[in-house]
Structures are given as C-alpha cells and as structure tokens.
Design a protein around this motif. Structure first.
Motif, PDB file in Angstrom:
ATOM      1  N   HIS A 309      40.990  44.220  36.218  1.00 26.12           N
ATOM      2  CA  HIS A 309      40.095  44.450  37.355  1.00 26.12           C
ATOM      3  C   HIS A 309      39.102  45.588  37.122  1.00 26.12           C
ATOM      4  CE1 HIS A 309      42.831  47.797  38.784  1.00 26.12           C
ATOM      5  NE2 HIS A 309      41.677  48.269  39.218  1.00 26.12           N
ATOM      6  N   THR A 310      39.396  46.524  36.221  1.00 27.04           N
ATOM      7  CA  THR A 310      38.465  47.632  35.967  1.00 27.04           C
ATOM      8  C   THR A 310      37.207  47.179  35.241  1.00 27.04           C
ATOM      9  OG1 THR A 310      39.634  48.157  33.908  1.00 27.04           O
ATOM     10  CG2 THR A 310      40.318  49.341  35.897  1.00 27.04           C
ATOM     11  N   ARG A 311      37.235  45.968  34.653  1.00 25.89           N
ATOM     12  CA  ARG A 311      36.082  45.473  33.898  1.00 25.89           C
ATOM     13  C   ARG A 311      35.598  44.113  34.406  1.00 25.89           C
ATOM     14  NH1 ARG A 311      38.207  45.362  27.901  1.00 25.89           N
ATOM     15  NH2 ARG A 311      36.009  45.458  27.330  1.00 25.89           N
ATOM     16  N   CYS A 312      36.221  43.611  35.479  1.00 21.21           N
ATOM     17  CA  CYS A 312      35.968  42.238  35.925  1.00 21.21           C
ATOM     18  C   CYS A 312      34.716  42.144  36.787  1.00 21.21           C
ATOM     19  CB  CYS A 312      37.171  41.724  36.714  1.00 21.21           C
ATOM     20  SG  CYS A 312      36.965  40.020  37.286  1.00 21.21           S
ATOM     21  N   PRO A 313      33.760  41.272  36.419  1.00 18.07           N
ATOM     22  CA  PRO A 313      32.541  41.095  37.218  1.00 18.07           C
ATOM     23  C   PRO A 313      32.781  40.341  38.532  1.00 18.07           C
ATOM     24  CG  PRO A 313      32.222  40.406  34.923  1.00 18.07           C
ATOM     25  CD  PRO A 313      33.680  40.555  35.145  1.00 18.07           C
ATOM     26  N   TRP A 314      33.975  39.772  38.731  1.00 12.88           N
ATOM     27  CA  TRP A 314      34.290  39.043  39.955  1.00 12.88           C
ATOM     28  C   TRP A 314      35.392  39.748  40.763  1.00 12.88           C
ATOM     29  CZ3 TRP A 314      33.140  36.456  35.399  1.00 12.88           C
ATOM     30  CH2 TRP A 314      32.059  35.549  35.446  1.00 12.88           C
ATOM     31  N   ARG A 315      35.614  40.988  40.508  1.00 12.74           N
ATOM     32  CA  ARG A 315      36.693  41.743  41.155  1.00 12.74           C
ATOM     33  C   ARG A 315      36.558  41.756  42.682  1.00 12.74           C
ATOM     34  NH1 ARG A 315      36.680  48.303  40.897  1.00 12.74           N
ATOM     35  NH2 ARG A 315      38.325  48.714  42.420  1.00 12.74           N
ATOM     36  N   CYS A 343      44.908  34.652  37.448  1.00 10.81           N
ATOM     37  CA  CYS A 343      43.790  35.190  38.225  1.00 10.81           C
ATOM     38  C   CYS A 343      43.960  34.744  39.675  1.00 10.81           C
ATOM     39  CB  CYS A 343      42.451  34.709  37.662  1.00 10.81           C
ATOM     40  SG  CYS A 343      41.008  35.245  38.628  1.00 10.81           S
ATOM     41  N   HIS A 344      43.824  35.676  40.619  1.00 13.36           N
ATOM     42  CA  HIS A 344      43.981  35.347  42.029  1.00 13.36           C
ATOM     43  C   HIS A 344      42.897  34.398  42.522  1.00 13.36           C
ATOM     44  CE1 HIS A 344      47.111  38.309  42.367  1.00 13.36           C
ATOM     45  NE2 HIS A 344      46.308  39.324  42.112  1.00 13.36           N
ATOM     46  N   TYR A 345      41.708  34.492  41.938  1.00 15.11           N
ATOM     47  CA  TYR A 345      40.553  33.785  42.492  1.00 15.11           C
ATOM     48  C   TYR A 345      39.920  32.825  41.491  1.00 15.11           C
ATOM     49  CZ  TYR A 345      41.011  37.518  45.940  1.00 15.11           C
ATOM     50  OH  TYR A 345      41.487  38.386  46.885  1.00 15.11           O
ATOM     51  N   ALA A 346      40.719  32.224  40.612  1.00 16.73           N
ATOM     52  CA  ALA A 346      40.170  31.330  39.582  1.00 16.73           C
ATOM     53  C   ALA A 346      39.414  30.163  40.206  1.00 16.73           C
ATOM     54  CB  ALA A 346      41.295  30.824  38.687  1.00 16.73           C
ATOM     55  N   SER A 351      34.167  27.548  41.421  1.00 17.91           N
ATOM     56  CA  SER A 351      33.309  26.817  42.364  1.00 17.91           C
ATOM     57  C   SER A 351      32.033  27.572  42.719  1.00 17.91           C
ATOM     58  CB  SER A 351      34.093  26.519  43.646  1.00 17.91           C
ATOM     59  OG  SER A 351      34.413  27.726  44.336  1.00 17.91           O
ATOM     60  N   GLY A 352      31.994  28.867  42.389  1.00 16.98           N
ATOM     61  CA  GLY A 352      30.833  29.672  42.732  1.00 16.98           C
ATOM     62  C   GLY A 352      30.934  30.338  44.085  1.00 16.98           C
ATOM     63  N   GLU A 353      32.070  30.157  44.757  1.00 15.95           N
ATOM     64  CA  GLU A 353      32.267  30.785  46.065  1.00 15.95           C
ATOM     65  C   GLU A 353      32.228  32.307  45.953  1.00 15.95           C
ATOM     66  OE1 GLU A 353      35.779  31.046  49.466  1.00 15.95           O
ATOM     67  OE2 GLU A 353      35.747  29.371  48.046  1.00 15.95           O
ATOM     68  N   ILE A 354      32.789  32.836  44.855  1.00 12.87           N
ATOM     69  CA  ILE A 354      32.717  34.274  44.576  1.00 12.87           C
ATOM     70  C   ILE A 354      31.703  34.471  43.464  1.00 12.87           C
ATOM     71  CG2 ILE A 354      33.977  36.295  43.731  1.00 12.87           C
ATOM     72  CD1 ILE A 354      36.483  35.175  44.961  1.00 12.87           C
ATOM     73  N   GLU A 355      30.679  35.274  43.736  1.00 10.62           N
ATOM     74  CA  GLU A 355      29.605  35.475  42.776  1.00 10.62           C
ATOM     75  C   GLU A 355      29.859  36.714  41.912  1.00 10.62           C
ATOM     76  OE1 GLU A 355      25.935  35.601  44.840  1.00 10.62           O
ATOM     77  OE2 GLU A 355      26.022  33.496  45.486  1.00 10.62           O
ATOM     78  N   ARG A 356      29.262  36.686  40.748  1.00  4.08           N
ATOM     79  CA  ARG A 356      29.415  37.799  39.820  1.00  4.08           C
ATOM     80  C   ARG A 356      28.590  38.996  40.275  1.00  4.08           C
ATOM     81  NH1 ARG A 356      27.612  37.463  33.538  1.00  4.08           N
ATOM     82  NH2 ARG A 356      25.754  36.767  34.601  1.00  4.08           N
TER      83      ARG A 356
END
Length: 388
Positions: A309-315, A343-346, A351-356
């Motif tokens: 999570h410290t480096r994740c663009p979708w955190r 991953c909790h949000y794979a 699907s693009g629901e969570i954006e980078r």
C-alpha cells in the motif's frame, strides 16, 4: 478405445495434476541481535512471511519479484537449507518439518538446487568428474564403476558438454558452461524437483536462451519438476506453466503463465508488466505506464495492512492500511479460478471503478536504517536493500 487404454489415460492425467510440493504458510524470520557482552534479539527480518503454494508433478512454476522480496530465501527454505520459522513443506506426501540427519539427507536426493552464481557454487579444487561423483557417492549411486562412468557421460551429453570436460576445473569454463555443470550436478542424483535460483541472471543474453532451452530439454528427458526463481518476466513467461508474483515475503498473485500476462490483476503485477518493453513503438506509446514511487520497504519493518500500500497507485486508505489481504479467487468474467490475487479491490481496479492516483515517496530518517542488517544478500548481490 479399449477400457484398459482409457484407464491408463486417466492415470496419466491424475499423475500430471498430482501435487509434488506443497508449501503452507512458510515463514523465515531472521533475528536482529545487538549487544556488547550478550546478544539480545531486538527485532526480526521478515524475509519470507506466509508463503503458500503448490507445485504439480512435471510442471514448471515461475516465481518472480523484485530483488529483496525473499524469493531465494523461500527456495532455500523448501530444501531446508534455511530453517523455516513456521509453516510446513510437504514433498511427495512427506512432511519435511520433523526430518533430521540421515532421513533429511536421503530425501534431499529427490530435491536439488541450481544456484545463481555458477562459479561460487562449484568447488574450484575439484574437477568436473569429482563434482559430479560427489553427490552420487553420498547417495550410494556409484557402486558399479562402469555404470558410474556411463552415467557421467550421459550427464555431460544431456547438458551439451564434451566428455573431455570431466578432467577440467571450473575456472577453465565460461559462465554458461559452468551453469551447465551446475545443472549436470543437480541431475546426477536423479532428482524429481529442481529449484533453479536465478539460473540465467549472471549470463549474457545469448547464453541465457541456450540455458533456458537446455532446462526445458532435460525436463522432458528426465521427467523433472521445476521451481524457477527469477526477476526477468520474459524468462519466466518462456519457461513456466504457472507463475507466482512475490512481494515483500508473500505471494500477491498466482495464475497460469498466459493468463497472468494477458490479464494482470494485482497493482504490483501491473507495474511489473508495464516495465517490460514491447518492440512496437505504436503499442509502446499507447499502453499503460506505471512507475512505482519509492523503494522496496525494509523487511525488518514491513508496512501494516497490505504490504504494497505504500507504493500502490490504487490505494484506499482505511482497509489497505490496516487489513492484510489474503490470496483469493476473484469474481471477474473470463478469469479462471486458478487465477488468485491478494488485493482487496482487484475487481474494482479491473473494472475502472477505482482510478489510479499519484503516489509520493515517503521520506525516511537515515538514522532509522543504520541499525538494520543487510538483508538477503543472495537476493540482492549489489548490496543492502534500502527502505523508502
């Protein structure tokens, strides 16, 4: 088709899907000791922290990840070259945990390793003949001198070396030839499983292809099962049936080789894939580019929650920061149940629901790193691993 033929086909199919090696929640923690007169354990390096995977008989399992993530330590722990802190390793139905002494030595005949550096793994004072005979003698495979000589010639032919190489020493060979000797040494005791730890990373690109093809040839010839540890995604894709992606001591994604490269689901895997160049300028300019911020966190002080999570663009702050995800089957159309992701949000990311979003590197006080030991030099030959 006769009934007998049908039964044989079923047996062959069952053998192909038989689990040869089963690792469950394997952990390798190295104590950090400090003191003037008496050593006191002040912490641990979590080199491997909960690895669970299965390798089927006859397949090639590729294990990839950054330097310092614990790949080599895990491979050594499977063979008990490093003692696991926790977890179980079962090989061909036998639990390795309680084995000691002669019982462990006897079983190791069936589990061999090809090391990363072919020069340092070969005794410079022994000829190739002596190196190959050493393991055979240890396991009682050289009772007949004539049969042993025939076996040596067979091994050299299998790895593409002339018989004259038996009288030479390791320093008289090139890097690729030395790795062939290392492969021959592993084959000498007729193993079932070979753990190949970065088998081509120290070789030139042209020689890498030769050694990879050699590994595939001897697998077919001797009926071997491989665990191939590497950081080069192209190497793993070429040789592997299934691939596991490792980050900071544990698996974050596992899938069939083609499925993983076609549909990478974990943010870390997507970042790794985006770093692989594509020899087509149009595709290269249009595809997703993910540049990770910061360095790999210190295994002596891993992040809470999701390790990435410290480096994740979708955190997503709350859950990613506090809850460690488990390797699970995702609910995405077209993705098979053999494809698992930690991953909790794979699903939402796919699907693009969570954006980078942008990730900023976190500054760390250099004095806080001064007490940390050099971690896993097998994984990171260039020096100690830095924290972000």
């Amino acid at each position: 088709m006769s009934e007998t033929t049908s039964m044989l086909d079923k047996k062959d199919t069952a053998a192909e899907h038989e689990v040869l090696l089963d690792a469950q929640d394997v952990k390798v923690h190295f104590p950090i000791k400090r003191g003037v007169f008496f050593d006191k354990t002040v912490g641990h390096v979590f080199a491997v922290d909960g690895m669970t995977l299965q390798i089927r008989r006859g397949e090639t399992y590729g294990l990839v990840g950054e330097s310092g993530c614990g790949k080599s330590t895990f491979g050594r722990a499977l063979l008990r070259l490093e003692e696991p802190t926790n977890g179980t390793v079962t090989f061909a139905g036998t639990d390795l945990s309680p084995l000691k002494g002669e019982a462990l030595r006897t079983l190791r005949r069936h589990m061999q390793m090809v090391f990363q550096d072919p020069l340092s793994s070969l005794d410079p004072r022994q000829t190739v003949e002596s190196l190959l005979l050493e393991g055979m003698r240890a396991h009682g495979l050289t009772k007949d001198a004539k049969a042993a000589d025939a076996r040596l010639r067979e091994l050299l032919t299998a790895v593409g070396l002339p018989v004259a190489a038996l009288r030479k020493y390791p320093h008289e060979f090139s890097g690729g030839q030395r790795q062939r000797i290392g492969i021959a040494r592993a084959l000498s005791v007729d193993p079932e499983l070979i753990v190949a730890d970065e088998p081509v990373s120290a070789l030139d690109v042209s020689v890498q292809a030769q050694v990879i093809n050699l590994l595939q040839d001897v697998q077919e010839q001797f009926g071997l099962t491989y665990l191939v540890i590497a950081h080069d995604l192209a190497v793993v894709r070429h040789i592997s049936d299934r691939v596991g992606v490792m980050y900071l001591g544990s698996l974050v994604e596992e899938a069939d080789s083609d499925g993983l490269y076609a549909t990478p689901l974990h943010p870390y895997t997507r970042a790794l894939m985006s770093a692989v160049p594509i020899p087509d300028p149009l595709i290269e300019d249009q595809r997703e580019q993910i540049i990770l911020a910061g360095d790999l966190p210190s295994p002596a002080n891993p992040p809470s929650g999701c390790r990435f999570h410290t480096r994740c663009p979708w955190r997503q702050e709350e859950r990613c920061d506090t809850e460690r995800p488990q390797l699970r089957v995702v609910q995405i159309d077209g993705v098979p149940t053999s494809h698992r992701v930690a991953c909790h949000y794979a699903e939402q990311i796919h699907s693009g629901e969570i954006e980078r979003h942008e990730v900023s590197a976190t500054a760390v006080d250099p004095s806080s790193l001064s007490d940390s030991p050099t971690v896993n030099t097998q994984e990171n030959p260039g020096g100690p691993i830095s924290a972000p």
